[in-house]
Design an enzyme around this catalytic site. Structure first.
Site, short mmCIF file in Angstrom:
data_model
loop_
_atom_site.label_atom_id
_atom_site.label_comp_id
_atom_site.label_asym_id
_atom_site.label_seq_id
_atom_site.Cartn_x
_atom_site.Cartn_y
_atom_site.Cartn_z
CG HIS A 1 -1.87 1.08 1.34
ND1 HIS A 1 -1.60 2.25 2.00
CD2 HIS A 1 -3.13 1.20 0.86
CE1 HIS A 1 -2.64 3.05 1.93
NE2 HIS A 1 -3.60 2.44 1.24
CB THR B 1 0.87 3.96 4.24
OG1 THR B 1 0.30 2.63 4.30
CG2 THR B 1 -0.24 4.96 3.98
CE LYS B 2 1.50 -1.43 5.44
NZ LYS B 2 0.26 -0.68 5.25
CG ASN B 3 9.26 0.34 4.70
OD1 ASN B 3 8.27 0.65 5.34
ND2 ASN B 3 10.44 0.15 5.27
#
Length: 377
Positions: A184, A186-188
């Site tokens: 997603h 918002t992930k790394n």
């Protein structure tokens, strides 16, 4: 906001690979980029088999199907997690048995799990919160003792590791029978929406591919292993399009660089706030000796909801966007009447008092310094 909570990072190659995927005329999935990404994960992290999905939610739902969750089964997991962790198993008819978090960090209290196991327990789902490992030796020992499955919720845990009592360092997501990851925004590493199922118990590999392909043996057909394909099991359209996979490939090519920067930012927060947090009775992330950090998230745990509210408001006044995180699932409107009534004090503590600070690849050093200065002054 002057300093947002998150900003998706683009390496610059995403549109190039998207164009390449489009030009091949193969857009529907399981093409060149899907296979490149899956091979990367298997080789880099030692997963037995990797299957990209359109979300981590899909990967968890595949896991629930693979371990044959059915009405009346019980699944143990932390209450302090995202709703998808629970939903995947509730959809198959399971009863969720929520565990408390640890005093020193939001991950599941491993020592509380055994008392929750009954003859109806089918699986344990540890969540590697903020990319910090749960004690997987304890969890796998319980799974072996009671013949249970372990599904690692590694949504936040890409490129993070666990060192077991045997001294062997293993990637999170490579230890349990199955594991789910998120890409997603918002992930790394990201693909907008996106996820992956890691299969480490190879008894599930063949069926996983069938479930992934809508319950058909289509993949085997394209490999020439069968002369026609048909409906052989339950499944759904879990695999992502080549557009998602091609975007993800640009991120994977830059994984080392992305991770180095995120860990650097995490360390700036940690050492900048450590002394202040101690003086103000505020908890900062604790990383046990068996775990690593992957720079996914930096959080503070305030001593009261009032202190958290004031801290978020103070940052907001200075154009800095900080946010809280999960609400206790055992108290959610959907599940409160199904919960067995146990008091889970640390879950409630984190739900009421945890706050996440901005952390993303393009966050500047001076911006981290500003966040730290506004907090400590």
């Amino acid at each position: 906001m002057k300093i947002p909570f998150n900003k998706p990072y683009l390496t610059g190659k995403e549109t190039h690979y998207l164009y390449d995927a489009v030009s091949t005329g193969k857009l529907s999935g399981n093409g060149k980029y899907t296979q490149k990404c899956q091979k990367f994960f298997e080789e880099e992290y030692g997963f037995g088999k990797s299957l990209l999905t359109t979300s981590c939610t899909d990967a968890l739902e595949m896991a629930a199907i693979l371990i044959n969750i059915k009405e009346g089964d019980e699944v143990i997991m932390p209450s302090y997690t995202f709703v998808s962790t629970s939903n995947a198993f509730v959809l198959r008819g399971a009863m969720i048995v929520f565990a408390d978090s640890r005093k020193d960090r939001p991950g599941i209290d491993e020592d509380s799990i055994e008392a929750l196991i009954t003859k109806r327990t089918k699986a344990i789902v540890p969540v590697h919160y903020a990319g910090v490992a749960c004690d997987m030796d304890k969890i796998m020992e319980l799974a072996n003792k009671y013949n249970l499955y372990v599904v690692e919720d590694a949504a936040q845990a890409i490129d993070s590791y666990y060192t077991g009592r045997d001294g062997v360092k293993k990637a999170l997501g490579s230890i349990g029978h199955l594991a789910a990851f998120s890409f997603h925004e918002t992930k790394n590493i990201i693909s907008g929406e996106g996820g992956m199922l890691a299969i480490n118990d190879m008894q599930f590999a063949k069926r996983a591919e069938i479930i992934w392909e809508k319950g058909t043996n289509r993949s085997a057909f394209f490999r020439g292993e069968v002369d026609k394909y048909g409906w052989v099991d339950i499944g759904s359209s879990f695999l992502p399009s080549e557009l998602i996979s091609s975007f993800l490939w640009a991120q994977l090519e830059n994984l080392e660089n992305i991770q180095a920067r995120r860990k650097q930012l995490w360390a700036q927060y940690y050492y900048g706030l450590k002394e202040w947090a101690l003086k103000n009775d505020i908890m900062i992330p604790f990383v046990p000796s068996f775990a690593t950090i992957n720079g996914h998230m930096f959080y503070l745990v305030c001593k009261s909801p009032k202190q958290r509210k004031e801290l978020i408001a103070k940052l907001k006044e200075n154009d800095i966007h900080a946010v809280f995180h999960y609400l206790s699932l055992h108290k959610s409107p959907f599940y409160i009447d199904r919960h067995d009534g146990r008091y889970l004090p640390f879950v409630d503590y984190y739900s009421d008092c945890l706050v996440r600070l901005p952390l993303f690849y393009e966050l500047k050093d001076e911006e981290v310094i500003s966040v730290v200065d506004y907090l400590i002054n």
